[in-house]
Design a protein around this motif. Structure first.
Motif, PDB file in Angstrom:
ATOM      1  N   ASP A  15      14.010   8.787 -10.691  1.00  0.00           N
ATOM      2  CA  ASP A  15      13.534   9.615  -9.636  1.00  0.00           C
ATOM      3  C   ASP A  15      13.739   8.328  -7.830  1.00  0.00           C
ATOM      4  OD1 ASP A  15      12.679  11.926 -11.005  1.00  0.00           O
ATOM      5  OD2 ASP A  15      10.780  10.905 -11.684  1.00  0.00           O
ATOM      6  N   ILE A  16      13.428   7.602  -8.684  1.00  0.00           N
ATOM      7  CA  ILE A  16      13.179   6.323  -7.709  1.00  0.00           C
ATOM      8  C   ILE A  16      14.620   6.104  -7.069  1.00  0.00           C
ATOM      9  CG2 ILE A  16      12.868   3.269  -6.980  1.00  0.00           C
ATOM     10  CD1 ILE A  16      10.481   3.645  -9.557  1.00  0.00           C
ATOM     11  N   THR A  17      15.429   5.644  -7.887  1.00  0.00           N
ATOM     12  CA  THR A  17      17.184   6.182  -6.551  1.00  0.00           C
ATOM     13  C   THR A  17      17.407   7.106  -6.606  1.00  0.00           C
ATOM     14  OG1 THR A  17      17.778   4.672  -9.210  1.00  0.00           O
ATOM     15  CG2 THR A  17      19.213   5.433  -7.252  1.00  0.00           C
ATOM     16  N   GLN A  18      16.952   8.557  -6.803  1.00  0.00           N
ATOM     17  CA  GLN A  18      17.059   8.890  -6.658  1.00  0.00           C
ATOM     18  C   GLN A  18      16.545  10.132  -4.177  1.00  0.00           C
ATOM     19  OE1 GLN A  18      19.385  11.735  -6.982  1.00  0.00           O
ATOM     20  NE2 GLN A  18      18.862  13.005  -5.069  1.00  0.00           N
ATOM     21  N   LEU A  19      15.333   9.541  -4.712  1.00  0.00           N
ATOM     22  CA  LEU A  19      14.081   9.132  -3.937  1.00  0.00           C
ATOM     23  C   LEU A  19      14.519   8.727  -2.275  1.00  0.00           C
ATOM     24  CD1 LEU A  19      11.190   9.910  -2.191  1.00  0.00           C
ATOM     25  CD2 LEU A  19      10.854   8.329  -3.240  1.00  0.00           C
ATOM     26  N   GLY A  20      15.519   7.388  -3.220  1.00  0.00           N
ATOM     27  CA  GLY A  20      16.041   6.466  -2.386  1.00  0.00           C
ATOM     28  C   GLY A  20      17.154   6.556  -1.189  1.00  0.00           C
ATOM     29  N   LYS A  21      18.165   7.016  -2.452  1.00  0.00           N
ATOM     30  CA  LYS A  21      19.053   7.886  -1.696  1.00  0.00           C
ATOM     31  C   LYS A  21      19.010   9.075  -0.803  1.00  0.00           C
ATOM     32  CE  LYS A  21      21.952   9.693  -4.727  1.00  0.00           C
ATOM     33  NZ  LYS A  21      23.085  10.626  -5.810  1.00  0.00           N
ATOM     34  N   VAL A  22      17.663  10.052  -1.302  1.00  0.00           N
ATOM     35  CA  VAL A  22      17.456  11.348   0.020  1.00  0.00           C
ATOM     36  C   VAL A  22      16.936  10.354   1.153  1.00  0.00           C
ATOM     37  CG1 VAL A  22      15.966  12.844   0.640  1.00  0.00           C
ATOM     38  CG2 VAL A  22      17.043  12.418  -1.641  1.00  0.00           C
ATOM     39  N   ASN A  32      17.021  -1.696  -0.765  1.00  0.00           N
ATOM     40  CA  ASN A  32      16.727  -3.106  -0.929  1.00  0.00           C
ATOM     41  C   ASN A  32      15.117  -2.913  -1.270  1.00  0.00           C
ATOM     42  OD1 ASN A  32      17.818  -5.254  -0.251  1.00  0.00           O
ATOM     43  ND2 ASN A  32      18.071  -5.083   1.525  1.00  0.00           N
ATOM     44  N   VAL A  33      14.520  -1.713  -0.298  1.00  0.00           N
ATOM     45  CA  VAL A  33      12.325  -1.236  -1.340  1.00  0.00           C
ATOM     46  C   VAL A  33      12.987  -1.359  -2.259  1.00  0.00           C
ATOM     47  CG1 VAL A  33      10.692   0.006  -0.522  1.00  0.00           C
ATOM     48  CG2 VAL A  33      12.763  -0.964   1.233  1.00  0.00           C
ATOM     49  N   VAL A  34      13.692  -0.048  -2.743  1.00  0.00           N
ATOM     50  CA  VAL A  34      14.363   0.533  -4.098  1.00  0.00           C
ATOM     51  C   VAL A  34      13.918  -0.635  -5.122  1.00  0.00           C
ATOM     52  CG1 VAL A  34      15.622   1.989  -5.664  1.00  0.00           C
ATOM     53  CG2 VAL A  34      15.490   2.611  -3.349  1.00  0.00           C
ATOM     54  N   ALA A  35      14.962  -1.497  -5.209  1.00  0.00           N
ATOM     55  CA  ALA A  35      15.273  -2.391  -5.615  1.00  0.00           C
ATOM     56  C   ALA A  35      13.667  -3.664  -5.616  1.00  0.00           C
ATOM     57  CB  ALA A  35      16.707  -3.911  -5.393  1.00  0.00           C
ATOM     58  N   LEU A  36      13.274  -3.502  -4.333  1.00  0.00           N
ATOM     59  CA  LEU A  36      11.692  -4.181  -4.423  1.00  0.00           C
ATOM     60  C   LEU A  36      10.861  -3.426  -5.791  1.00  0.00           C
ATOM     61  CD1 LEU A  36       9.825  -7.353  -4.008  1.00  0.00           C
ATOM     62  CD2 LEU A  36       9.724  -5.348  -1.534  1.00  0.00           C
ATOM     63  N   ILE A  37      11.172  -1.664  -5.540  1.00  0.00           N
ATOM     64  CA  ILE A  37       9.746  -1.459  -6.508  1.00  0.00           C
ATOM     65  C   ILE A  37      10.560  -1.570  -7.705  1.00  0.00           C
ATOM     66  CG2 ILE A  37       9.288   0.752  -7.213  1.00  0.00           C
ATOM     67  CD1 ILE A  37       9.231   1.310  -3.825  1.00  0.00           C
ATOM     68  N   TYR A  38      11.066  -1.794  -8.047  1.00  0.00           N
ATOM     69  CA  TYR A  38      11.824  -2.007  -9.340  1.00  0.00           C
ATOM     70  C   TYR A  38      11.876  -2.607 -10.265  1.00  0.00           C
ATOM     71  CZ  TYR A  38      15.101  -1.860 -13.390  1.00  0.00           C
ATOM     72  OH  TYR A  38      15.188  -1.836 -14.632  1.00  0.00           O
ATOM     73  N   LEU A  39      12.131  -4.254  -9.522  1.00  0.00           N
ATOM     74  CA  LEU A  39      11.906  -5.237  -9.862  1.00  0.00           C
ATOM     75  C   LEU A  39       9.852  -5.951 -10.703  1.00  0.00           C
ATOM     76  CD1 LEU A  39      12.721  -8.027 -10.553  1.00  0.00           C
ATOM     77  CD2 LEU A  39      12.305  -8.794  -7.655  1.00  0.00           C
ATOM     78  N   LEU A  40       9.499  -4.691  -8.967  1.00  0.00           N
ATOM     79  CA  LEU A  40       7.643  -5.107  -9.518  1.00  0.00           C
ATOM     80  C   LEU A  40       6.721  -4.286 -10.488  1.00  0.00           C
ATOM     81  CD1 LEU A  40       6.377  -5.082  -5.844  1.00  0.00           C
ATOM     82  CD2 LEU A  40       6.514  -7.022  -6.931  1.00  0.00           C
ATOM     83  N   MET A  41       8.003  -3.259 -10.761  1.00  0.00           N
ATOM     84  CA  MET A  41       7.492  -2.425 -11.536  1.00  0.00           C
ATOM     85  C   MET A  41       7.675  -2.596 -13.255  1.00  0.00           C
ATOM     86  SD  MET A  41       8.242   1.731 -10.740  1.00  0.00           S
ATOM     87  CE  MET A  41       9.810   2.111 -11.907  1.00  0.00           C
ATOM     88  N   THR A  42       9.106  -3.344 -13.009  1.00  0.00           N
ATOM     89  CA  THR A  42       9.557  -4.327 -14.223  1.00  0.00           C
ATOM     90  C   THR A  42       8.955  -5.671 -15.059  1.00  0.00           C
ATOM     91  OG1 THR A  42      10.923  -5.810 -12.895  1.00  0.00           O
ATOM     92  CG2 THR A  42      11.990  -3.830 -14.842  1.00  0.00           C
ATOM     93  N   VAL A  43       8.364  -6.774 -13.598  1.00  0.00           N
ATOM     94  CA  VAL A  43       7.957  -7.877 -13.513  1.00  0.00           C
ATOM     95  C   VAL A  43       6.360  -7.787 -13.923  1.00  0.00           C
ATOM     96  CG1 VAL A  43       7.221  -9.747 -12.318  1.00  0.00           C
ATOM     97  CG2 VAL A  43       9.772  -9.102 -12.430  1.00  0.00           C
ATOM     98  N   THR A  44       5.898  -6.338 -13.448  1.00  0.00           N
ATOM     99  CA  THR A  44       4.982  -6.602 -14.496  1.00  0.00           C
ATOM    100  C   THR A  44       4.116  -5.361 -15.035  1.00  0.00           C
ATOM    101  OG1 THR A  44       3.793  -5.717 -11.629  1.00  0.00           O
ATOM    102  CG2 THR A  44       2.085  -4.402 -12.721  1.00  0.00           C
ATOM    103  N   LEU A  45       4.771  -5.061 -15.374  1.00  0.00           N
ATOM    104  CA  LEU A  45       4.884  -4.324 -16.976  1.00  0.00           C
ATOM    105  C   LEU A  45       5.500  -5.764 -18.321  1.00  0.00           C
ATOM    106  CD1 LEU A  45       6.634  -0.799 -17.042  1.00  0.00           C
ATOM    107  CD2 LEU A  45       4.156  -1.650 -17.506  1.00  0.00           C
TER     108      LEU A  45
END
Length: 67
Positions: free
Chosen positions: A17-24, A37-50
Motif C-alpha cells: 500500500d505504501i509503495t503504491q501510494l508513492g508510485k501514484v 525517499n519518503v516511502v523508504a523513511l516511512i518503512y524504516l520508521l515502521m520496522t524500527v518501531t515494531l
C-alpha cells in the motif's frame, strides 16, 4: 503461530500500500526521488518501531518466565 503468519501478511500488504501510494504520488508530481525517499523513511520508521516494541515485549515476557 497463526498470529505470526497473519502479522507477516499484514506487513506485506502495508508495504504494498505504501509503495503504491508513492508510485501514484510520484507520477502526479514527477518527483520520484523525493517521493521514494519518503516511502523508504516511512518503512524504516515502521520496522524500527515494531522491532523495538517486540524486543521490549520479549524482554518483559522473559523476566516473567519462572523457568
Amino acid at each position: 503461530m497463526a498470529m505470526v503468519k497473519d502479522s507477516s501478511l499484514v506487513s506485506v500488504l502495508g508495504v504494498t500500500d505504501i509503495t503504491q501510494l508513492g508510485k501514484v504520488t510520484a507520477a502526479g508530481n514527477f518527483r520520484y526521488f523525493e517521493t521514494y525517499n519518503v516511502v523508504a523513511l516511512i518503512y524504516l520508521l515502521m520496522t524500527v518501531t515494531l522491532s523495538l516494541a517486540l524486543r521490549r515485549l520479549e524482554r518483559r515476557l522473559r523476566q516473567d518466565d519462572p523457568a
